[in-house]
Design a protein around this motif. Structure first.
Motif, PDB file in Angstrom:
ATOM      1  N   ASP A   1       0.892  -1.122  -0.053  1.00  5.10           N
ATOM      2  CA  ASP A   1      -0.104   0.094  -0.030  1.00  5.10           C
ATOM      3  C   ASP A   1       0.887   1.301   0.144  1.00  5.10           C
ATOM      4  O   ASP A   1       2.009   1.170   0.145  1.00  5.10           O
TER       5      ASP A   1
ATOM      6  N   PRO B   1       1.977   4.799   1.585  1.00  2.00           N
ATOM      7  CA  PRO B   1       1.986   5.373   2.647  1.00  2.00           C
ATOM      8  C   PRO B   1       0.749   6.244   2.955  1.00  2.00           C
ATOM      9  O   PRO B   1       0.446   7.001   2.211  1.00  2.00           O
ATOM     10  N   ASP B   2       0.491   6.331   4.369  1.00  2.00           N
ATOM     11  CA  ASP B   2      -0.607   7.338   4.732  1.00  2.00           C
ATOM     12  C   ASP B   2      -0.203   8.577   4.914  1.00  2.00           C
ATOM     13  O   ASP B   2       0.135   8.797   6.091  1.00  2.00           O
ATOM     14  N   SER B   3      -0.180   9.184   3.654  1.00  2.00           N
ATOM     15  CA  SER B   3       0.514  10.667   3.999  1.00  2.00           C
ATOM     16  C   SER B   3      -0.075  11.564   2.724  1.00  2.00           C
ATOM     17  O   SER B   3      -0.416  11.149   1.668  1.00  2.00           O
ATOM     18  N   ASP B   4      -0.543  12.686   3.213  1.00  2.00           N
ATOM     19  CA  ASP B   4      -0.945  13.636   2.017  1.00  2.00           C
ATOM     20  C   ASP B   4       0.088  14.807   1.482  1.00  2.00           C
ATOM     21  O   ASP B   4      -0.346  15.417   0.847  1.00  2.00           O
TER      22      ASP B   4
ATOM     23  N   ASP C   1       7.162   6.426  -2.310  1.00  2.00           N
ATOM     24  CA  ASP C   1       6.231   5.843  -2.570  1.00  2.00           C
ATOM     25  C   ASP C   1       6.441   4.479  -3.241  1.00  2.00           C
ATOM     26  O   ASP C   1       5.898   3.656  -2.845  1.00  2.00           O
TER      27      ASP C   1
ATOM     28  N   ASN D   1       4.986   1.234   6.902  1.00  2.00           N
ATOM     29  CA  ASN D   1       4.059   2.503   7.716  1.00  2.00           C
ATOM     30  C   ASN D   1       4.570   2.098   9.189  1.00  2.00           C
ATOM     31  O   ASN D   1       4.095   2.837   9.874  1.00  2.00           O
TER      32      ASN D   1
END
Length: 256
Positions: free
Chosen positions: A195, A197-200, A244, A254
């Motif tokens: 997946d 990364p949990d990032s904006d 990414d 993560n």
């Protein structure tokens, strides 16, 4: 059988009819608005190039749609308020692409900055409208992604061809395609794909890129200043694409 014919008719309408009608309409409008630039470099018409680019974007979106999802009020959803804003953005970016064949000395040098800047300003409006006065749809998400990606190619390309940005700046246009190609290659080879990364951060940097390219296209802005700032703006975005890929390839995670 009736359902099959309906889906086939929608597939033809979305994949062929809509792109052709859109291309002709946009090209005809540009011929009337900008007759002095009817013929550009290499004997190509900017109006025809713009129409062809918009048709290509719409074909790409329609080609990838699931036929089972086309029925049931598809045209009403497509031309809803939120998607209408998104379609307008695609048309504006197509106009920018048309200026790739126009010499930089044109009297209409302000048009690419105006069109791309307007598209950037509308970037969040379509999503907001979908969430507040309508609903988010698969076709809306596909349109938004396709037009964003195309805008990242068209605007920097015009800036490079006009000598406003160095040619290496086009690496930001290629980065998304290189990333997706690398992910596809991993899947073909049977390698795991993780997946993102949990990032904006990528979204914020994309916004910075859009604003910077808009400013670079504005005729009065000094070219030397733009070229000096370009690497400072570019490198963080390229670093995010690298990050990414390291995540999806399993080299980073993560986990904390």
């Amino acid at each position: 059988m009736a359902g099959v014919r309906q889906r086939r008719s929608l597939r033809v309408g979305v994949g062929v009819g809509l792109p052709l009608v859109a291309a002709v309409a946009l090209a005809a409008l540009l011929f009337r608005l900008f007759p002095m630039d009817a013929t550009g470099r290499w004997g190509l018409s900017p109006a025809v190039v713009a129409g062809g680019c918009w048709a290509g974007q719409l074909w790409y979106v329609g080609y990838r749609l699931d036929p089972e999802r086309l029925a049931g009020g598809f045209w009403r959803r497509l031309f809803g308020l939120a998607n209408a804003v998104t379609l307008a953005r695609g048309a504006l970016y197509a106009v920018v692409a048309g200026f790739a064949v126009v010499p930089p000395g044109t009297s209409l040098a302000w048009v690419p900055a105006l069109c791309y800047g307007t598209g950037v300003a509308l970037d969040n409006l379509d999503g907001t409208l979908a969430r507040t006065v309508g609903r988010e749809t698969d076709i809306g998400r596909r349109l938004d992604m396709a037009f964003d990606t195309f805008g990242f190619v068209a605007a920097p390309l015009v800036a490079v061809l006009w000598g406003l940005l160095p040619v290496w700046y086009l690496s930001i246009s290629a980065a998304r395609y290189v990333f997706r190609g690398a992910v596809w290659l991993r899947r073909v080879r049977g390698l795991p794909v993780g997946d993102l990364p949990d990032s904006d951060l990528g979204k914020y940097l994309a916004g910075v890129q859009m604003v910077f390219v808009t400013v670079a296209l504005v005729p009065p802005v000094p070219t030397e200043l733009v070229r000096t700032v370009a690497p400072v703006v570019l490198l963080p975005s390229l670093a995010v694409f690298t990050r990414d890929y390291l995540f999806v390839s399993g080299r980073l995670s993560n986990r904390r």
